[in-house]
Design a protein around this motif. Structure first.
Motif, short mmCIF file in Angstrom:
data_model
loop_
_atom_site.label_atom_id
_atom_site.label_comp_id
_atom_site.label_asym_id
_atom_site.label_seq_id
_atom_site.Cartn_x
_atom_site.Cartn_y
_atom_site.Cartn_z
N ARG A 65 75.07 33.42 13.14
CA ARG A 65 76.68 33.82 12.29
C ARG A 65 76.27 33.22 10.92
NH1 ARG A 65 77.67 37.71 16.22
NH2 ARG A 65 79.32 37.01 17.57
N CYS A 80 79.44 36.52 9.14
CA CYS A 80 78.98 37.71 9.71
C CYS A 80 77.61 37.47 10.26
CB CYS A 80 79.08 39.24 8.91
SG CYS A 80 78.35 40.69 9.50
N LEU A 93 76.57 41.78 17.28
CA LEU A 93 77.08 41.90 15.97
C LEU A 93 78.41 41.09 16.12
CD1 LEU A 93 76.98 42.62 12.90
CD2 LEU A 93 77.95 44.69 13.74
N TYR A 95 81.76 39.44 13.22
CA TYR A 95 82.06 39.25 11.87
C TYR A 95 83.64 38.68 11.87
CZ TYR A 95 83.46 44.11 12.98
OH TYR A 95 83.62 45.26 13.52
N ALA A 107 83.86 43.19 5.23
CA ALA A 107 83.50 43.17 6.70
C ALA A 107 82.49 44.19 6.96
CB ALA A 107 84.63 43.14 7.67
N TYR A 108 82.94 45.58 6.61
CA TYR A 108 82.11 46.63 6.70
C TYR A 108 80.78 46.44 5.87
CZ TYR A 108 79.85 51.08 5.56
OH TYR A 108 79.08 52.05 5.13
N ALA A 111 78.60 43.72 7.79
CA ALA A 111 78.29 44.35 9.21
C ALA A 111 76.99 45.33 8.86
CB ALA A 111 79.32 44.86 9.72
N LYS A 112 77.23 46.43 7.90
CA LYS A 112 76.16 47.29 7.64
C LYS A 112 74.93 46.77 7.36
CE LYS A 112 75.61 51.07 4.55
NZ LYS A 112 74.44 50.46 3.62
N THR A 114 73.92 43.59 7.61
CA THR A 114 73.39 42.69 8.87
C THR A 114 72.95 43.74 9.96
OG1 THR A 114 75.01 41.00 8.43
CG2 THR A 114 74.35 41.22 10.83
N GLY A 129 78.10 45.73 19.65
CA GLY A 129 79.25 45.27 19.13
C GLY A 129 80.39 45.25 19.87
N SER A 138 88.51 46.38 13.14
CA SER A 138 87.36 46.25 13.82
C SER A 138 86.74 47.24 14.52
CB SER A 138 87.40 44.92 14.62
OG SER A 138 86.23 44.47 14.58
N LEU A 142 82.94 49.28 13.42
CA LEU A 142 81.96 49.32 14.40
C LEU A 142 81.43 50.82 14.42
CD1 LEU A 142 82.74 46.93 17.38
CD2 LEU A 142 81.14 46.83 15.48
#
Length: 167
Positions: A65, A80, A93, A95, A107-108, A111-112, A114, A129, A138, A142
Motif C-alpha cells: 500500500r 493505494c 488492489l 485504496y 481513487a480512480y 487505482a487505474k 496501480t 479487487g 468503490s 473497480l
C-alpha cells in the motif's frame, strides 16, 4: 522517499515508519472505515504497528500500500496499492482516501495506474479487487478500471463483491 509511480495529479510512494501520523489521521475517521472490518485507530502507536506488521513487509515483494500525495501541494490524501494475500494466493488492489478528498476522481486515478503498474512493471497476471456490497463508490471504481465481477462472498466478516482483471 521511494516513489513508486506518478499519475497526472498524484505521486504514489512507499510509506516509512515516520508516516505513522499520516496513517493515524486517515484511519481514525469512522467514515473512512465505514465499510471495513477495522476499528478506528486512536494512537500513533497503533498506526506504527500497522505500518511495521502489515504495510512495510509487503515492500520486500515490490508490492504494498503506497502513500498518495497530490503533486500540486504534496499533501497526503490516502493510500493505494497491491497486497499479496497469502491465504488466497491473490494480489489484491486496495485504496483508501481521506474523506475530504472523496469525489475528485483520485481513487480512480490511483487505482487505474496501480493496476497498470502491476501488469506492466511487476508482470502480474491477475489482480483482485473487493468492496463492501454497499460501498457503491468503490464498486464503481473497480468496474471503471476494467475489473469484472466474479462473486459475492464474506471476507473478514464483511459481505463483499469480488472483481478481477487479467492481462
Amino acid at each position: 522517499m521511494i516513489s513508486i509511480l506518478q499519475t497526472p495529479r498524484l505521486t504514489l510512494r512507499r510509506f516509512t515508519e515516520a508516516d505513522s501520523k499520516l496513517l493515524l489521521q486517515l484511519n481514525s475517521n469512522p467514515e473512512v472505515l465505514k465499510y471495513l472490518h477495522e476499528p478506528p485507530l486512536a494512537t500513533e502507536e497503533q498506526a506504527l504497528h500497522i505500518l511495521k506488521t502489515i504495510i512495510l513487509p509487503q515492500y520486500k515483494n515490490n508490492l504494498g500500500r503506497w502513500a498518495i500525495h497530490l503533486k500540486t501541494t504534496n499533501e497526503f490524501i490516502g493510500w493505494c496499492g497491491l497486497k499479496y494475500l497469502a491465504e488466497a494466493n491473490e494480489i489484491d488492489l486496495g485504496y483508501r482516501l481521506m474523506q475530504n478528498f472523496w469525489g475528485n476522481g483520485y481513487a480512480y486515478e490511483a487505482a487505474k495506474h496501480t493496476v497498470e503498474y502491476g501488469f506492466n512493471q511487476l508482470h502480474l497476471k491477475t489482480i483482485i479487487g473487493r468492496a463492501h456490497i454497499e460501498n457503491i463508490a468503490s464498486l464503481k471504481i473497480l468496474e471503471k478500471i476494467g475489473m469484472q465481477f466474479i462473486k459475492e462472498e464474506i471476507v473478514d466478516n464483511c459481505p463483499v463483491k469480488t472483481f478481477s482483471v487479467t492481462t
